[in-house]
Write a protein that holds these residues in place. Structure first.
Motif, PDB file in Angstrom:
ATOM      1  N   PRO A   9       0.832  -1.204   0.000  1.00  0.00           N
ATOM      2  CA  PRO A   9       0.000   0.000   0.000  1.00  0.00           C
ATOM      3  C   PRO A   9       0.871   1.260   0.000  1.00  0.00           C
ATOM      4  O   PRO A   9       1.958   1.268   0.572  1.00  0.00           O
ATOM      5  N   ASN A  91      -8.882   8.668  -4.719  1.00  0.00           N
ATOM      6  CA  ASN A  91      -7.649   8.406  -3.969  1.00  0.00           C
ATOM      7  C   ASN A  91      -6.395   8.851  -4.738  1.00  0.00           C
ATOM      8  O   ASN A  91      -5.414   8.099  -4.853  1.00  0.00           O
ATOM      9  N   ASP A 103      -3.012   5.007  -1.065  1.00  0.00           N
ATOM     10  CA  ASP A 103      -3.936   4.198  -0.262  1.00  0.00           C
ATOM     11  C   ASP A 103      -4.237   4.920   1.046  1.00  0.00           C
ATOM     12  O   ASP A 103      -5.368   4.908   1.513  1.00  0.00           O
ATOM     13  N   TYR A 104      -3.198   5.529   1.604  1.00  0.00           N
ATOM     14  CA  TYR A 104      -3.368   6.381   2.783  1.00  0.00           C
ATOM     15  C   TYR A 104      -2.729   7.730   2.489  1.00  0.00           C
ATOM     16  O   TYR A 104      -1.674   7.800   1.861  1.00  0.00           O
ATOM     17  N   ASN A 298      -9.333   7.082   4.980  1.00  0.00           N
ATOM     18  CA  ASN A 298      -7.893   6.872   4.764  1.00  0.00           C
ATOM     19  C   ASN A 298      -7.109   8.180   4.619  1.00  0.00           C
ATOM     20  O   ASN A 298      -6.003   8.174   4.114  1.00  0.00           O
TER      21      ASN A 298
END
Lengths: 436, 436
Positions: A9, A91, A103-104, A298
């Protein structure tokens, strides 16, 4: 070379300040790909910016290369980039070097000067939130001293020799102290043509005390030090306007000056695309107790750009390095926990206290219930700042500079490397300076 | 405050370089009023400029405030000023801060980069004769490394990673060595995305040897060191053109590059008003054997801007610090002699030899008949440069930086404080740089 990271990720961190670098550090050797974005290639140690502004320290002593800092952290890619917007549905972070999927996401963009909508003050006064701004301020101060000696009369010299600092928080207090020391110890040596008394330093705040968030005992001591050093402290005074030549206050008073330094407030630097509904007072992003942006799964926000509103912290946490560092540490750990499917932990601020320095042998320490002022507080202030500085070389060089200044009463190199052009003051952080 | 000086003759010195400050020093405590003019408020230690350009040293370590340097010299006034012209009939220097009358005038304006009339090369290549120029060069190098990692293919990266240094004098040789060390020791650490082999350093000269004025033994050794460090040395090669993307040579070869650094020649900076008939090759002012400008009674020229043509020195003296220092010392003393009605003394150059460094443990020393190369020459080079630096603080800080670099193979802070904008390259010494 790093393509094997693609199976992990991706954590994108915007901003290499105190909070951002802490997140990156926590994710070292973890099964993630980390992308750190910053518009500079260095971390700024903001607590010592004022010493860059007054020429006591060089910019490079309080800045540290982000690449060098993370040498050997194999899962990190660093990029100089300006974020243009965040697309939280897709995202993706959009930047001037292209789109970057995540992803974050951690928003650690910090704060900038708040002029509270007053366009004239924004145009003509000097902020000091970044190294280029601190350098501009240094050059302006030095250029105005040079300008002053060319003027034949005291009246014509006065505006160039009058320094008005608006905002008596730590930045304003520390700058006022530094300028007072410049007058008291250096002016006669460097500019024998000028009388010490011609240089004036004013510190102005609309609050009834200096160092607002400090204890009353600390505040009083700081005000006493400043007054003794010859700073005119004007409290309960609101600024009305500044046109580049004269600052006017709401009580009708005014001061002719070419030097207004604005440290009266900050506001968060919120990227485009963050839900407007989540913006709190001071342009900060509302976050939950794990620093997650309200309404998001996220996306995290930490430090000066974030506001964790709880019954205990109705205005959020103070905009200091310790909050950013602790939020960064927690967020790095929590992202790792989320990836592993473990429960996250909530934020708990460990307030280590506050320090502010006014001048040689003069500082204020409010360490919880322990409060003291003077020489010992000043030693602690120096020690804490030295050990917090990034890089052994920087620590040694700052230490030598401080020792040299202390012994000689004449520290700092006071060079005008790039001329500051006041007529180009419209947007100072991207201000155009002349190279020669 | 200094009006009591008005009864003394006025000596105006233009330029606070090696020569100018020596004149001022010699006139301390003498019955003269000294006015020192410089467009900067600092003296630049030019021999270490290349280390500022490659980020090993901070600008402030090799610069020293002129005001601070002459603190306590009561007969001196320093002014930041640009000289617009000299009126030798009226004995007045015209400047951007007004006219300044003189009894004696010393022109110590030094030299600037000579592009030999090639406008394209002037527009697109980087000179390195001043601190702002060295900083621009540093930022350009770092920005091009950052740019390179954004390019997907080796071919697209190549021009950003190719450095062509034109002129293999000490500046070119020292820069080539520094850039080679950056590639060999730093590139992989800071930019793991880039392969070391992708970065190329070329050193080009139309002469058949590097370090032209050095002994053949020293030249050969320098070339050997450079080659071993991975620098491509191209001798007997003349540059034809550079358009910002590709440098072309007269032998038909060409190299795609975004980085051309021009140190192939200098020319004197002659103020307006100097008799054109007295200008020699290299735009230098012809002076007699006491450094007096040809045809003048009370105007002197020293250092890089002066040419003392004698049978022994048919091309004048070399453009090095020692010549300027010795001419400055003599001129200060001779002005004092003239005022006292004593006979002047002629200039006699004491050549102390030449030093150049290529990299760690590698330097060339040509000290008259004594010639040696390698580690010992490198120690001498460091020692001589350290003791020549102005200011104890600068000496200590440069020493610490050198020790740190030597031990870590990773010196320098490599910060892009102000972004360099290549499209604004038209006149680089007054080049407009972006603050953020």
């Amino acid at each position: 070379m790093m393509s094997d990271l693609s199976k992990f990720p991706t954590v994108v961190v915007i901003g290499g300040g105190f909070g951002g670098i802490e997140v990156v550090k926590q994710l070292a050797d973890k099964p993630v790909e980390v992308i750190l974005l910053d518009k500079h290639n260095y971390h700024t140690f903001q607590p010592l910016l004022y010493q860059v502004a007054t020429g006591s320290l060089e910019a490079e002593s309080i800045a540290f290369s982000l690449r060098k800092n993370f040498e050997g952290q194999k899962n990190l890619r660093f990029r100089i980039a300006e974020v243009t917007s965040i697309d939280s549905a897709a995202n993706v972070v959009h930047t001037d070097i292209g789109p970057i999927p995540y992803d974050y996401l951690v928003i650690a963009t910090g704060s900038t000067t708040n002029f509270f909508g007053n366009k004239d003050i924004e145009k003509y006064s000097m902020p000091m939130k970044s190294i280029p701004e601190a350098l501009n301020l240094r050059y302006m101060v030095l250029q105005n001293l040079e300008e002053a000696i060319l003027k034949p009369s005291k009246e014509e010299r006065a505006p160039y020799l009058t320094f008005v600092l608006v905002g008596a928080g730590p930045t304003g207090v520390e700058l006022a102290g530094s300028l007072a020391e410049l007058r008291n110890h250096v002016l006669n040596k460097d500019y024998p043509e000028l009388a010490k008394e011609e240089m004036k330093v004013y510190l102005v705040d609309f609050l009834p005390k200096v160092l607002g968030p400090f204890s009353d005992e600390g505040s009083k001591a700081a005000e006493g030090y400043l007054t003794k050093m010859g700073v005119d402290v004007l409290l309960n005074v609101k600024v009305q306007s500044y046109d580049g030549h004269e600052i006017k206050f709401e009580d009708g008073r005014s001061i002719p000056t070419r030097n207004v330094i604005w440290s009266a407030g900050v506001m968060g630097v919120v990227p485009e695309g963050v839900d407007k509904a989540s913006i709190e007072r001071g342009n900060r992003i509302r976050i939950d107790n794990i620093c997650r942006v309200a309404g998001s799964e996220n996306i995290f926000a930490i430090g000066d750009v974030a506001a964790m509103i709880t019954p205990e912290t109705p205005k959020g946490h103070p905009g200091v390095a310790q909050v950013a560092i602790q939020m960064g540490e927690l967020t790095g750990k929590n992202i790792n926990r989320l990836i592993k499917g473990e429960p996250t932990e909530p934020f708990k601020y460990n307030d280590k206290g506050s320090l502010a320095t006014i001048g040689r042998n003069k500082a204020i320490a409010d360490l919880g219930k322990i409060k003291f002022q003077g020489f010992f507080a000043w030693l602690i202030w120096m020690f804490v700042h030295l050990i917090s500085l990034m890089g052994g070389r920087n620590k040694i060089i700052v230490f030598i500079n401080w020792v040299a200044s202390y012994m000689s009463y004449n520290g700092g190199s006071r060079l005008i490397i790039r001329k500051f052009e006041p007529e180009q003051l419209v947007n100072k952080d991207t201000q155009v300076a002349q190279a020669d």
